[in-house]
Design an enzyme around this catalytic site. Structure first.
Site, PDB file in Angstrom:
ATOM      1  N   GLY A  55      55.527  43.236  51.404  1.00  0.00           N
ATOM      2  CA  GLY A  55      56.943  43.365  51.714  1.00  0.00           C
ATOM      3  C   GLY A  55      57.504  44.736  51.412  1.00  0.00           C
ATOM      4  O   GLY A  55      56.791  45.737  51.425  1.00  0.00           O
ATOM      5  N   ASP A  89      52.490  35.895  59.499  1.00  0.00           N
ATOM      6  CA  ASP A  89      52.604  35.971  58.044  1.00  0.00           C
ATOM      7  C   ASP A  89      52.773  37.429  57.631  1.00  0.00           C
ATOM      8  O   ASP A  89      51.882  38.253  57.879  1.00  0.00           O
ATOM      9  CB  ASP A  89      51.377  35.360  57.363  1.00  0.00           C
ATOM     10  CG  ASP A  89      51.219  33.886  57.691  1.00  0.00           C
ATOM     11  OD1 ASP A  89      52.229  33.171  57.630  1.00  0.00           O
ATOM     12  OD2 ASP A  89      50.092  33.463  58.018  1.00  0.00           O
ATOM     13  N   LEU A  90      53.867  37.752  57.003  1.00  0.00           N
ATOM     14  CA  LEU A  90      54.206  39.131  56.679  1.00  0.00           C
ATOM     15  C   LEU A  90      53.109  39.811  55.872  1.00  0.00           C
ATOM     16  O   LEU A  90      52.741  39.349  54.786  1.00  0.00           O
ATOM     17  CB  LEU A  90      55.524  39.172  55.886  1.00  0.00           C
ATOM     18  CG  LEU A  90      56.015  40.556  55.459  1.00  0.00           C
ATOM     19  CD1 LEU A  90      56.331  41.414  56.685  1.00  0.00           C
ATOM     20  CD2 LEU A  90      57.234  40.430  54.550  1.00  0.00           C
ATOM     21  N   ASP A  91      52.575  40.910  56.436  1.00  0.00           N
ATOM     22  CA  ASP A  91      51.571  41.755  55.766  1.00  0.00           C
ATOM     23  C   ASP A  91      50.322  40.982  55.363  1.00  0.00           C
ATOM     24  O   ASP A  91      49.646  41.331  54.386  1.00  0.00           O
ATOM     25  CB  ASP A  91      52.183  42.439  54.524  1.00  0.00           C
ATOM     26  CG  ASP A  91      53.308  43.378  54.891  1.00  0.00           C
ATOM     27  OD1 ASP A  91      53.272  43.945  55.995  1.00  0.00           O
ATOM     28  OD2 ASP A  91      54.235  43.554  54.072  1.00  0.00           O
ATOM     29  N   GLU A  92      49.978  39.938  56.111  1.00  0.00           N
ATOM     30  CA  GLU A  92      48.800  39.140  55.774  1.00  0.00           C
ATOM     31  C   GLU A  92      47.835  39.006  56.948  1.00  0.00           C
ATOM     32  O   GLU A  92      46.954  38.149  56.943  1.00  0.00           O
ATOM     33  CB  GLU A  92      49.217  37.752  55.266  1.00  0.00           C
ATOM     34  CG  GLU A  92      49.971  37.789  53.943  1.00  0.00           C
ATOM     35  CD  GLU A  92      50.224  36.404  53.367  1.00  0.00           C
ATOM     36  OE1 GLU A  92      49.524  35.463  53.781  1.00  0.00           O
ATOM     37  OE2 GLU A  92      51.111  36.276  52.508  1.00  0.00           O
TER      38      GLU A  92
END
Length: 279
Positions: free
Chosen positions: A196, A221-224
């Protein structure tokens, strides 16, 4: 001589390499390089084969390979060609400038068709290096309309990939789905740590002794998303968050540059939320 790439992902079984090479020989294709990998836990086979191109019927070759390989095999037979990309930016220039310089001197492995920014700040840099710049403000539009405006710009070009070069906006699942496994992001952290916003501030508060950067494909999925490339550098207690960010910019450029090189050369296979990378 022109090159042809054969990219294969399928269930592993005995005799795969022999069957593949027999078909290539029947089409009079000379293998220049062949890389293989078997994920033994998943029983999954991956291959990247570079051949001298001929007058082969590519559709027929792909069909023959698919018929010979296990069910649901993923087969791609493509002439080796320069990719076409768009770059999305906000205000930070370091990753964009590296991409544009490489593009200008034709060492990027792709052609930058346009830059799209949600601020005007990087227009001059882009246009000085002969790349069209499109401004799409996020301030006066809903998120949905903002993304529609970006898509309308992207649709003006035939693109292979979209690069988020410090594009500091979270994009929606709908946008991601439209360009599945085609959006590459550089995150200023060694994921999965410090996901994030403000990762350098997070790292400073945690007192870490290494910082890094991660290039990955974007998912919901944020940054995944599946990781393409990562690097780290050492820091110590004398670094504050600002100094960490300055040091981090250099590694961000390096990580993104290497990731793009690998993707543009068709060396990255996505499988689930992981990648197989033939360096």
């Amino acid at each position: 001589m022109d090159k042809l790439l054969v990219l294969i992902q399928c269930k592993d079984e005995v005799g795969l390499v022999a069957n593949i090479t027999r078909i290539l020989a029947r089409h009079q294709l000379n293998i220049i390089a062949m890389r293989e990998f078997v994920d033994e836990e998943e029983q999954r086979f991956f291959a990247r084969i570079s051949c001298n191109a001929s007058n082969t019927d590519l559709a027929q070759l792909s069909s023959e390979l698919s018929d010979t390989l296990p069910a649901n095999a993923l087969v791609s037979v493509v002439p080796k060609a320069q990719k076409r990309i768009a770059v999305l930016v906000t205000k930070e220039f370091h990753c964009l400038s590296d991409i544009l310089i490489r593009n200008y001197f034709k060492t990027l492995g792709a052609e930058v068709k346009c830059v799209i920014g949600n601020y005007e700040k990087l227009r001059e840099l882009s246009e000085k290096l002969d790349v069209p710049f499109h401004y799409v403000s996020h301030q006066d539009l809903s998120k949905s309309d903002f993304e529609k405006a970006i898509i309308s710009k992207l649709d003006q070009y035939e693109l292979d990939y979209i690069v988020l070069a410090k594009f500091m906006r979270i994009i929606s699942p709908k946008f991601v789905a439209k360009y599945k496994h085609k959006i590459i992001n550089i995150h200023h952290s060694f994921l999965p740590a410090f996901i994030g916003a403000s990762p350098y501030q997070q790292a400073f508060k945690r007192g870490v002794k290494i910082i890094g950067a991660t290039a990955h494909f974007v998912t919901d999925d944020l940054d995944e998303g599946p990781i393409i490339n990562q690097q780290t550098i050492h820091v110590n207690h004398t670094y504050d968050a600002k100094q960490m960010a300055i040091a981090g910019r250099e590694i961000e450029k390096s990580v993104l540059s290497k990731a793009l090189e690998l993707v543009f050369d068709d060396r990255v296979f996505v499988v689930g939320n992981k990648t197989v990378v033939f360096e």
